[in-house]
Design a protein around this motif. Structure first.
Motif, short mmCIF file in Angstrom:
data_model
loop_
_atom_site.label_atom_id
_atom_site.label_comp_id
_atom_site.label_asym_id
_atom_site.label_seq_id
_atom_site.Cartn_x
_atom_site.Cartn_y
_atom_site.Cartn_z
N GLY A 29 0.81 -1.21 0.00
CA GLY A 29 0.00 0.00 0.00
C GLY A 29 0.85 1.26 0.00
N THR A 30 0.66 2.07 1.03
CA THR A 30 1.34 3.37 1.10
C THR A 30 2.63 3.32 1.92
N ARG A 31 3.08 2.14 2.30
CA ARG A 31 4.24 2.02 3.19
C ARG A 31 5.33 1.15 2.59
N LEU A 32 6.57 1.57 2.81
CA LEU A 32 7.74 0.78 2.43
C LEU A 32 8.71 0.78 3.60
N THR A 33 9.21 -0.40 3.95
CA THR A 33 10.22 -0.51 5.01
C THR A 33 11.47 -1.13 4.39
N VAL A 34 12.61 -0.46 4.63
CA VAL A 34 13.89 -0.93 4.10
C VAL A 34 14.92 -1.01 5.21
N ARG A 35 15.99 -1.76 4.94
CA ARG A 35 17.11 -1.86 5.87
C ARG A 35 18.37 -1.42 5.13
N PHE A 48 23.26 13.25 21.92
CA PHE A 48 22.28 12.33 22.52
C PHE A 48 22.35 10.94 21.89
N VAL A 49 23.02 10.81 20.72
CA VAL A 49 23.23 9.53 20.05
C VAL A 49 24.37 9.70 19.05
N ARG A 50 25.06 8.59 18.79
CA ARG A 50 26.12 8.57 17.77
C ARG A 50 25.70 7.61 16.66
N PHE A 51 25.76 8.09 15.42
CA PHE A 51 25.60 7.22 14.27
C PHE A 51 27.01 6.91 13.80
N GLU A 52 27.29 5.61 13.57
CA GLU A 52 28.65 5.23 13.24
C GLU A 52 28.68 4.02 12.33
N PRO A 53 29.81 3.80 11.66
CA PRO A 53 29.93 2.62 10.81
C PRO A 53 29.55 1.36 11.59
N GLY A 54 28.79 0.50 10.94
CA GLY A 54 28.30 -0.72 11.58
C GLY A 54 26.85 -0.59 12.03
N ASP A 55 26.39 0.64 12.26
CA ASP A 55 24.97 0.84 12.60
C ASP A 55 24.10 0.41 11.43
N VAL A 56 22.91 -0.07 11.77
CA VAL A 56 21.94 -0.48 10.76
C VAL A 56 20.66 0.31 11.00
N LYS A 70 13.08 6.11 11.36
CA LYS A 70 14.25 5.24 11.19
C LYS A 70 14.64 4.63 12.52
N GLU A 71 14.53 3.31 12.61
CA GLU A 71 15.03 2.60 13.79
C GLU A 71 16.54 2.53 13.63
N VAL A 72 17.26 2.90 14.68
CA VAL A 72 18.73 2.91 14.62
C VAL A 72 19.25 1.79 15.52
N TRP A 73 19.93 0.84 14.90
CA TRP A 73 20.46 -0.33 15.60
C TRP A 73 21.99 -0.28 15.59
N ALA A 74 22.60 -0.53 16.74
CA ALA A 74 24.05 -0.62 16.84
C ALA A 74 24.53 -1.91 16.17
N ALA A 75 25.79 -1.95 15.81
CA ALA A 75 26.37 -3.12 15.13
C ALA A 75 26.13 -4.41 15.89
N GLU A 76 26.15 -4.33 17.23
CA GLU A 76 25.98 -5.56 18.02
C GLU A 76 24.52 -5.95 18.21
N GLY A 77 23.59 -5.17 17.62
CA GLY A 77 22.19 -5.55 17.63
C GLY A 77 21.30 -4.88 18.66
N THR A 78 21.82 -3.91 19.40
CA THR A 78 20.97 -3.21 20.38
C THR A 78 20.34 -1.98 19.73
N LEU A 79 19.09 -1.74 20.08
CA LEU A 79 18.37 -0.59 19.55
C LEU A 79 18.87 0.68 20.23
N LYS A 80 19.30 1.65 19.44
CA LYS A 80 19.71 2.95 19.98
C LYS A 80 18.50 3.86 20.15
N GLY A 81 17.57 3.78 19.21
CA GLY A 81 16.37 4.61 19.26
C GLY A 81 15.81 4.84 17.88
N TRP A 82 14.95 5.86 17.77
CA TRP A 82 14.29 6.18 16.52
C TRP A 82 14.60 7.63 16.14
#
Length: 160
Positions: A29-35, A48-56, A70-82
């Motif tokens: 429909g009207t939504r697309l989710t990508v990684r 308040f947050v760092r975006f860095e290589p390895g983040d997804v 955008k959900e921001v995930w650290a390289a080791e798989g922990t959620l940093k936030g949105w």
């Protein structure tokens, strides 16, 4: 559709800000989710947050809403936030998604303890209120909606 490679293009003030490849997670429909991996060079430290290589980033786009999430995930798989961008509705096509950033942003920490409105000064300085008052009003309304949803954990938004 899932697993297909697409391109994300982010525009700001009439200029292409960044373009990067992403993998489709879901789309209907009207939504697309990508990684996609963190697409910029080096580290971006906001305080308040760092975006860095390895983040997804798991990015949610809508063609009928004035924002992206955008959900921001650290390289080791922990959620940093949105990280939420106020944008014009996304243009979603077979090759990917294009969005126009309207300067307003919202950060919601993973535990929900921080909900921060960002870049309101940039938005005021952009001149959008004078050049396109309707879009400016929609942008402010979208930021208010994101803040309300952020304070409730964004669960209802991302579930639907």
């Amino acid at each position: 559709m899932s697993g297909r490679s697409v391109e994300v293009a982010l525009w700001k003030a009439g200029r292409l800000k960044i373009r990067y490849p992403a993998e489709v997670v879901a789309g209907a429909g009207t939504r697309l989710t990508v990684r996609a991996p963190w697409a910029a060079e080096g580290v971006r430290d906001f305080g308040f947050v760092r975006f860095e290589p390895g983040d997804v980033f798991v990015e949610h786009y809508w063609s009928d809403r004035w924002y992206t999430v955008k959900e921001v995930w650290a390289a080791e798989g922990t959620l940093k936030g949105w990280y939420c961008d106020v944008t014009r509705p996304a243009v979603i096509g077979p090759a990917g998604v294009t969005v126009e950033d309207l300067d307003l942003d919202l950060w919601v920490s993973a535990d929900g303890s921080e909900v921060l409105r960002l870049d309101e000064d940039e938005f005021a300085a952009s001149g959008l209120a004078a050049s396109d008052p309707e879009a400016a009003e929609r942008a402010v309304t979208a930021l208010d909606e994101l803040e309300r949803l952020g304070r409730r954990g964004l669960v209802e938004l991302l579930a639907g």
